[in-house]
Design a protein around this motif. Structure first.
Motif, PDB file in Angstrom:
ATOM      1  N   ASP A  47      -3.338   5.797   6.952  1.00 46.58           N
ATOM      2  CA  ASP A  47      -2.901   4.485   6.467  1.00 46.58           C
ATOM      3  C   ASP A  47      -2.075   3.741   7.516  1.00 46.58           C
ATOM      4  OD1 ASP A  47      -4.144   4.817   4.004  1.00 46.58           O
ATOM      5  OD2 ASP A  47      -2.398   5.864   3.156  1.00 46.58           O
ATOM      6  N   GLU A  48      -1.571   4.483   8.491  1.00 48.09           N
ATOM      7  CA  GLU A  48      -0.771   3.869   9.557  1.00 48.09           C
ATOM      8  C   GLU A  48      -1.623   3.475  10.763  1.00 48.09           C
ATOM      9  OE1 GLU A  48       2.515   3.197   9.356  1.00 48.09           O
ATOM     10  OE2 GLU A  48       2.399   3.876   7.276  1.00 48.09           O
ATOM     11  N   VAL A  49      -2.902   3.791  10.722  1.00 52.59           N
ATOM     12  CA  VAL A  49      -3.797   3.522  11.859  1.00 52.59           C
ATOM     13  C   VAL A  49      -4.723   2.365  11.506  1.00 52.59           C
ATOM     14  CG1 VAL A  49      -5.592   4.463  13.359  1.00 52.59           C
ATOM     15  CG2 VAL A  49      -3.718   5.931  12.575  1.00 52.59           C
ATOM     16  N   GLN A  50      -4.650   1.286  12.279  1.00 51.62           N
ATOM     17  CA  GLN A  50      -5.473   0.114  12.004  1.00 51.62           C
ATOM     18  C   GLN A  50      -6.928   0.325  12.415  1.00 51.62           C
ATOM     19  OE1 GLN A  50      -3.606  -3.255  13.917  1.00 51.62           O
ATOM     20  NE2 GLN A  50      -2.195  -3.592  12.196  1.00 51.62           N
ATOM     21  N   ASN A  51      -7.127   0.949  13.562  1.00 56.65           N
ATOM     22  CA  ASN A  51      -8.477   1.122  14.096  1.00 56.65           C
ATOM     23  C   ASN A  51      -8.706   2.612  14.352  1.00 56.65           C
ATOM     24  OD1 ASN A  51     -10.807   1.290  15.770  1.00 56.65           O
ATOM     25  ND2 ASN A  51     -10.488  -0.809  16.496  1.00 56.65           N
ATOM     26  N   HIS A  52      -9.402   3.259  13.430  1.00 61.44           N
ATOM     27  CA  HIS A  52      -9.612   4.704  13.542  1.00 61.44           C
ATOM     28  C   HIS A  52     -10.396   5.063  14.796  1.00 61.44           C
ATOM     29  CE1 HIS A  52      -9.187   4.929   8.875  1.00 61.44           C
ATOM     30  NE2 HIS A  52      -8.025   4.837   9.481  1.00 61.44           N
ATOM     31  N   ARG A  53     -11.441   4.295  15.100  1.00 56.53           N
ATOM     32  CA  ARG A  53     -12.283   4.573  16.276  1.00 56.53           C
ATOM     33  C   ARG A  53     -11.446   4.512  17.553  1.00 56.53           C
ATOM     34  NH1 ARG A  53     -15.131   1.494  20.064  1.00 56.53           N
ATOM     35  NH2 ARG A  53     -17.158   2.336  20.733  1.00 56.53           N
ATOM     36  N   ALA A  54     -10.655   3.449  17.707  1.00 58.15           N
ATOM     37  CA  ALA A  54      -9.848   3.291  18.916  1.00 58.15           C
ATOM     38  C   ALA A  54      -8.825   4.415  19.038  1.00 58.15           C
ATOM     39  CB  ALA A  54      -9.149   1.934  18.897  1.00 58.15           C
ATOM     40  N   TYR A  55      -8.252   4.818  17.917  1.00 62.17           N
ATOM     41  CA  TYR A  55      -7.251   5.888  17.931  1.00 62.17           C
ATOM     42  C   TYR A  55      -7.888   7.206  18.362  1.00 62.17           C
ATOM     43  CZ  TYR A  55      -2.893   8.156  16.507  1.00 62.17           C
ATOM     44  OH  TYR A  55      -1.700   8.844  16.507  1.00 62.17           O
TER      45      TYR A  55
END
Length: 292
Positions: A47-55
């Motif tokens: 929930d704290e990550v806006q872009n899962h792919r980029a992370y």
């Protein structure tokens, strides 16, 4: 939460493996990087990550960079020439011409000449078209520095990559002609399809016999192949899709012994990469899916 984390990771797994493999040239090390990425990913609050792919790309890149530096030290003590680990690739890899070009054995060897950070930046920018800001976060540099690194890496690769695009049919024809020539020991036919400055590299890893140093020149390479492969009565040869391109496999008594990947320039074979190290042949047993 664990199920959600798993679903997100699995959705991007092939992409992450492709990034790690292009950076490392080793499927085994790429798999290790993915395991390390997963262990870090499961502790992330999605929930704290806006872009899962980029992370996920950022985690994978950082892990691969650390592994790349370790791999560099390992290569210093490697017996003979070091070649990338060949992959038996799915048909869709060949259909993506740009992806196939970037994971080809020839290109992976070009990438080997880059410094670790240069390699990471080149792969993320030129292959996966990531924004400079995303790359900067992944490699721990400023966007301005990443732009400079990307420019330098692009020029470096451009000076060393294959001279022009090669059609799938042209490559397939070259592999078929190469197979026929080595099976028949036809020295003249080999000389016809080899570039005058062709280079043969062999990787046995100190486990299997291989040429210890590069063999350069059409006459030397042709004679070595004609005398070696063609005279082994128990050898069988079969075409395969390796790293997105047609290649040749050599089997003895039904067991895979050698993968022969080729580099084609202007219709002639300019590079032959013979991987014999059995530790590098495990990903030839089943197709690997790569993604951009």
């Amino acid at each position: 939460m664990a199920d959600r984390s798993t679903d997100v990771f699995v959705a991007h797994r092939n992409l992450l493996f492709t990034i790690a493999y292009e950076m490392l040239g080793s499927a085994a090390d790429a798999e290790d990087v993915l395991q390390e990425t997963w262990l870090r990913w499961v502790d992330v609050d999605l929930d704290e990550v806006q872009n899962h792919r980029a992370y996920l790309v950022r985690i994978t890149t950082r892990q691969a960079l650390g592994r790349l530096r370790t791999l560099g030290r390992r290569k210093e003590s490697y017996v003979g020439s070091w070649l990338p680990e060949p992959l038996l690739t799915a048909p869709d890899v060949a259909e993506d011409v740009e992806l196939a070009d970037n994971v080809s054995m020839a290109m992976l060897l070009v990438l080997e000449t880059l410094a670790p950070t240069e390699r990471a930046v080149f792969v993320l920018r030129e292959v996966f078209d990531l924004a400079y800001g995303e790359i900067a976060e992944a490699v721990g540099k400023s966007p301005a520095a990443v732009r400079q690194i990307a420019h330098r890496a692009r020029e470096h690769v451009a000076a060393r990559r294959p001279r022009g695009p090669v059609s799938r049919a042209e490559t397939r024809d070259a592999v078929a002609a190469f197979q026929h020539a080595i099976e028949t020991g036809d020295l003249r036919r080999l000389l016809d399809i080899l570039s005058p400055d062709v280079v043969l590299l062999g990787d046995g890893g100190g486990i299997k016999q291989a040429v210890p140093n590069p063999i350069v020149g059409a006459d030397r390479v042709a004679r070595l192949l004609a005398a070696g492969l063609a005279n082994l009565a128990t050898a069988t040869h079969a075409p395969a899709q390796v790293n997105g391109y047609p290649a040749l496999t050599v089997h003895f008594d039904g067991a895979l012994d050698t993968v022969l990947a080729l580099r084609i320039d202007d219709g002639l074979i300019t590079g032959i990469y013979a991987v014999r190290n059995p530790e590098k042949l495990s990903h030839m047993a089943e197709e690997t899916s790569l993604r951009r």
